[in-house]
Design a protein around this motif. Sequence first.
Motif, PDB file in Angstrom:
ATOM      1  N   GLY A   2       0.807  -1.220   0.000  1.00 36.06           N
ATOM      2  CA  GLY A   2       0.000   0.000   0.000  1.00 36.06           C
ATOM      3  C   GLY A   2       0.835   1.261   0.000  1.00 36.06           C
ATOM      4  N   ILE A   3       2.115   1.150   0.348  1.00 27.78           N
ATOM      5  CA  ILE A   3       2.994   2.322   0.365  1.00 27.78           C
ATOM      6  C   ILE A   3       3.205   2.849  -1.044  1.00 27.78           C
ATOM      7  CG2 ILE A   3       5.354   3.095   0.847  1.00 27.78           C
ATOM      8  CD1 ILE A   3       5.439   1.052   3.128  1.00 27.78           C
ATOM      9  N   GLY A   4       3.274   1.949  -2.017  1.00 33.11           N
ATOM     10  CA  GLY A   4       3.629   2.342  -3.381  1.00 33.11           C
ATOM     11  C   GLY A   4       2.759   3.424  -3.980  1.00 33.11           C
ATOM     12  N   PRO A   5       1.464   3.187  -4.133  1.00 36.31           N
ATOM     13  CA  PRO A   5       0.624   4.200  -4.768  1.00 36.31           C
ATOM     14  C   PRO A   5       0.566   5.498  -3.992  1.00 36.31           C
ATOM     15  CG  PRO A   5      -0.703   2.380  -3.934  1.00 36.31           C
ATOM     16  CD  PRO A   5       0.725   1.951  -3.835  1.00 36.31           C
ATOM     17  N   VAL A   6       0.446   5.409  -2.674  1.00 36.98           N
ATOM     18  CA  VAL A   6       0.367   6.627  -1.865  1.00 36.98           C
ATOM     19  C   VAL A   6       1.683   7.404  -1.958  1.00 36.98           C
ATOM     20  CG1 VAL A   6       0.013   7.577   0.446  1.00 36.98           C
ATOM     21  CG2 VAL A   6      -1.297   5.579  -0.292  1.00 36.98           C
ATOM     22  N   GLY A   7       2.800   6.689  -1.856  1.00 36.26           N
ATOM     23  CA  GLY A   7       4.099   7.350  -1.896  1.00 36.26           C
ATOM     24  C   GLY A   7       4.396   7.985  -3.230  1.00 36.26           C
TER      25      GLY A   7
ATOM     26  N   SER B  70      -3.183  10.722  -8.044  1.00 40.61           N
ATOM     27  CA  SER B  70      -4.047   9.922  -7.213  1.00 40.61           C
ATOM     28  C   SER B  70      -3.304   9.368  -6.053  1.00 40.61           C
ATOM     29  CB  SER B  70      -4.620   8.775  -8.031  1.00 40.61           C
ATOM     30  OG  SER B  70      -5.368   7.979  -7.228  1.00 40.61           O
ATOM     31  N   SER B  71      -3.857   9.512  -4.881  1.00 36.02           N
ATOM     32  CA  SER B  71      -3.232   8.920  -3.710  1.00 36.02           C
ATOM     33  C   SER B  71      -3.766   7.531  -3.468  1.00 36.02           C
ATOM     34  CB  SER B  71      -3.503   9.787  -2.485  1.00 36.02           C
ATOM     35  OG  SER B  71      -4.863   9.876  -2.246  1.00 36.02           O
ATOM     36  N   ALA B  72      -4.792   7.146  -4.192  1.00 36.31           N
ATOM     37  CA  ALA B  72      -5.330   5.824  -4.002  1.00 36.31           C
ATOM     38  C   ALA B  72      -4.526   4.831  -4.785  1.00 36.31           C
ATOM     39  CB  ALA B  72      -6.775   5.774  -4.472  1.00 36.31           C
ATOM     40  N   ALA B  73      -4.611   3.575  -4.389  1.00 34.08           N
ATOM     41  CA  ALA B  73      -3.762   2.572  -4.970  1.00 34.08           C
ATOM     42  C   ALA B  73      -3.856   2.543  -6.446  1.00 34.08           C
ATOM     43  CB  ALA B  73      -4.158   1.237  -4.446  1.00 34.08           C
ATOM     44  N   GLU B  74      -4.855   2.458  -7.019  1.00 36.56           N
ATOM     45  CA  GLU B  74      -5.029   2.628  -8.416  1.00 36.56           C
ATOM     46  C   GLU B  74      -6.487   2.848  -8.626  1.00 36.56           C
ATOM     47  OE1 GLU B  74      -2.464  -0.469  -9.436  1.00 36.56           O
ATOM     48  OE2 GLU B  74      -1.037   1.103  -9.574  1.00 36.56           O
ATOM     49  N   PRO B  75      -7.266   1.857  -8.281  1.00 43.01           N
ATOM     50  CA  PRO B  75      -8.690   2.071  -8.422  1.00 43.01           C
ATOM     51  C   PRO B  75      -9.243   2.897  -7.306  1.00 43.01           C
ATOM     52  CG  PRO B  75      -8.218  -0.166  -7.746  1.00 43.01           C
ATOM     53  CD  PRO B  75      -6.926   0.549  -7.853  1.00 43.01           C
ATOM     54  N   GLY B  76     -10.367   3.487  -7.555  1.00 44.94           N
ATOM     55  CA  GLY B  76     -11.125   4.143  -6.516  1.00 44.94           C
ATOM     56  C   GLY B  76     -10.600   5.459  -6.067  1.00 44.94           C
ATOM     57  N   SER B  77      -9.750   6.094  -6.838  1.00 42.97           N
ATOM     58  CA  SER B  77      -9.218   7.367  -6.389  1.00 42.97           C
ATOM     59  C   SER B  77      -9.842   8.498  -7.143  1.00 42.97           C
ATOM     60  CB  SER B  77      -7.714   7.387  -6.583  1.00 42.97           C
ATOM     61  OG  SER B  77      -7.222   8.648  -6.346  1.00 42.97           O
ATOM     62  N   ASP B  78     -10.093   9.595  -6.464  1.00 37.22           N
ATOM     63  CA  ASP B  78     -10.644  10.758  -7.115  1.00 37.22           C
ATOM     64  C   ASP B  78      -9.557  11.594  -7.744  1.00 37.22           C
ATOM     65  OD1 ASP B  78     -12.954  11.152  -4.415  1.00 37.22           O
ATOM     66  OD2 ASP B  78     -13.161  10.086  -6.290  1.00 37.22           O
ATOM     67  N   THR B  79      -8.358  11.511  -7.169  1.00 38.20           N
ATOM     68  CA  THR B  79      -7.263  12.262  -7.725  1.00 38.20           C
ATOM     69  C   THR B  79      -6.583  11.425  -8.762  1.00 38.20           C
ATOM     70  OG1 THR B  79      -6.092  11.472  -5.815  1.00 38.20           O
ATOM     71  CG2 THR B  79      -6.796  13.747  -5.786  1.00 38.20           C
ATOM     72  N   ASP B  80      -5.618  11.986  -9.464  1.00 34.61           N
ATOM     73  CA  ASP B  80      -5.006  11.248 -10.531  1.00 34.61           C
ATOM     74  C   ASP B  80      -3.650  10.769 -10.180  1.00 34.61           C
ATOM     75  OD1 ASP B  80      -5.848  14.016 -11.354  1.00 34.61           O
ATOM     76  OD2 ASP B  80      -6.705  13.405 -12.291  1.00 34.61           O
ATOM     77  N   GLY B  81      -3.104  10.028 -11.075  1.00 32.65           N
ATOM     78  CA  GLY B  81      -1.784   9.537 -10.871  1.00 32.65           C
ATOM     79  C   GLY B  81      -1.698   8.143 -11.385  1.00 32.65           C
ATOM     80  N   GLU B  82      -0.623   7.496 -11.133  1.00 28.55           N
ATOM     81  CA  GLU B  82      -0.490   6.145 -11.610  1.00 28.55           C
ATOM     82  C   GLU B  82       0.264   5.325 -10.604  1.00 28.55           C
ATOM     83  OE1 GLU B  82       2.141   3.305 -13.463  1.00 28.55           O
ATOM     84  OE2 GLU B  82       2.601   5.313 -13.899  1.00 28.55           O
ATOM     85  N   SER B  83      -0.032   4.075 -10.523  1.00 24.27           N
ATOM     86  CA  SER B  83       0.626   3.283  -9.521  1.00 24.27           C
ATOM     87  C   SER B  83       1.287   2.092 -10.116  1.00 24.27           C
ATOM     88  CB  SER B  83      -0.377   2.826  -8.536  1.00 24.27           C
ATOM     89  OG  SER B  83       0.049   1.738  -7.874  1.00 24.27           O
ATOM     90  N   ASP B  84       2.405   1.798  -9.572  1.00 17.08           N
ATOM     91  CA  ASP B  84       3.150   0.654  -9.965  1.00 17.08           C
ATOM     92  C   ASP B  84       2.749  -0.442  -9.051  1.00 17.08           C
ATOM     93  OD1 ASP B  84       4.855  -0.726 -11.298  1.00 17.08           O
ATOM     94  OD2 ASP B  84       6.509   0.366 -10.768  1.00 17.08           O
ATOM     95  N   ARG B  85       1.709  -0.937  -9.088  1.00 17.92           N
ATOM     96  CA  ARG B  85       1.209  -1.711  -7.982  1.00 17.92           C
ATOM     97  C   ARG B  85       1.982  -2.917  -7.653  1.00 17.92           C
ATOM     98  NH1 ARG B  85      -4.717  -1.979  -6.624  1.00 17.92           N
ATOM     99  NH2 ARG B  85      -5.085   0.128  -6.672  1.00 17.92           N
ATOM    100  N   THR B  86       3.166  -3.000  -7.832  1.00 25.43           N
ATOM    101  CA  THR B  86       3.850  -4.175  -7.396  1.00 25.43           C
ATOM    102  C   THR B  86       4.695  -3.766  -6.286  1.00 25.43           C
ATOM    103  OG1 THR B  86       5.518  -3.729  -8.901  1.00 25.43           O
ATOM    104  CG2 THR B  86       3.832  -5.211  -9.563  1.00 25.43           C
ATOM    105  N   THR B  87       4.855  -3.029  -7.335  1.00 28.96           N
ATOM    106  CA  THR B  87       5.609  -2.186  -7.105  1.00 28.96           C
ATOM    107  C   THR B  87       6.137  -1.803  -7.681  1.00 28.96           C
ATOM    108  OG1 THR B  87       7.001  -1.868  -8.947  1.00 28.96           O
ATOM    109  CG2 THR B  87       6.536  -2.360  -8.269  1.00 28.96           C
ATOM    110  N   ASP B  88       6.142  -1.327  -7.400  1.00 25.58           N
ATOM    111  CA  ASP B  88       6.661  -0.610  -8.481  1.00 25.58           C
ATOM    112  C   ASP B  88       7.023  -1.621  -9.420  1.00 25.58           C
ATOM    113  OD1 ASP B  88       6.762   1.847  -8.280  1.00 25.58           O
ATOM    114  OD2 ASP B  88       7.591   2.050  -7.513  1.00 25.58           O
TER     115      ASP B  88
END
Length: 476
Positions: free
Chosen positions: A334-339, A458-476
Amino acid sequence: MSRDLLGSAAARVRSGVDTLRGDGRGRILTVVAVGWLLVLGTRIVLPALLPQVKAAFDIDNATAGLLVSVLWGSYAVTQFPAGTMADRIGERATLTAAVLVTAAGAAALTLAPSFPVFVLGGVLFGLGSGLYAPPRVTVLSRIYPDRDGTALGVTFAVGNLGAAALPLVAGALAVWVHWRAGFGFVVVPLALVGVGLWAYVPPRPAEQARAADQFTRQTASRLVRGVTDRDVLLAWLAMTTILFTYQGITAFLPTYLIEVKNLGQGTASALYGLFYASGAASQWFAGNAADRYGERTVLSALAGFGVLTLVALPFVGGTAALAGLLALLGTRLGIGPVGNGYVAALLPDEIQGAGYGLFRTFYLAVGAGGSLFVGVLAERGLFDEAFLLLAGVTAVASVLYRFLPADPKGRSPGSISDDRPDDAAPGERSPDSTPDADVDRGETPEKDPGSSPNAGLSSAAEPGSDTDGESDRTTD
């Protein structure tokens, strides 16, 4: 009343699906998401099959760790160039080339007659998967200007499914067929996705300005000033330590479960998938918690909890107990997308896209050394000690996060807006400032270089966020 609530929820879901499917965009979303499932999932297959790779090529843990570091290093170095390629030749050509290079890498991993050829396959795979990451974000931001957060959320959720499921498939093939089949089964699907990407992804409008063509010395100056800001450097150090531990954990977790915890290949692969499944869920909760309590608090808390789970790992045995612990250990994802979303918000608007791409390249490259670190210690019989040291590194990150500003958007970094072109209106972004925020944070949909200015963070992991951004959900 409950029936009305269910009906209302179902109506919202149907409306969202219809919006994503409208105007033929559903086919684009599907092929991009399936491509990311294969690219991300196969990247996680190598650690799952590392015991077999070591036996086949007679290599030790240190060399195996170097192999994983090389793959992730190749992935890292293409992050910044991939955004430039998407600007110059368009996302369709970049994405298609990415999956074909990735397929070639997977084929080389499958057929490699010697270890050097196997390493070359890992490099090709890393380069291809790195090329895929940025344009998958920019193309969806372009075709979903008002729903890019939802589209990106779907894509990253599908990618997480691949990270959880493909190692299970590869582990089963390794047991029932041959370990090489664990890499080979994705070659044909990747090639078919390449055909689909070329057929369905629209080319960029010819009149659209190319950020790469407008890159100037002035832009480079703003980049240097933005990425050397004190808070950005502190965040970079924290994210690098987190990725370093992530790489060390994930590169050798299946091997550790087999060699130290005496589990079978199938059980180890299943627990490895559980780790990622837990991470996918934690990313959603982490994003929502960050919206409520603030990114700094959530980042520090997740890192602190990650210390406890890593410290416990050497002392826990038994399949059921390990399953519970690895589910808890997965929450660190969970640190990845938020960070990453936090870092993108720290960067000035003028260089947000290019600056974030540069940040991402360096933190991925340095963090990739975690697998080599664990491999060297494991070769000396210090597997448990390696995880305890990773716990210490995670503790450092938890402390570093406490020194970051509570609100990255509310701080006042040194203004660089004075460097904007003379023909830019006050408050106007320069052409090369397209925001981007991947995570696979692992690797909120964190947008990669070249993403749409409308995308945001987006501060959300990937889905469900109102803000934008992109996540490396593995991480990256």
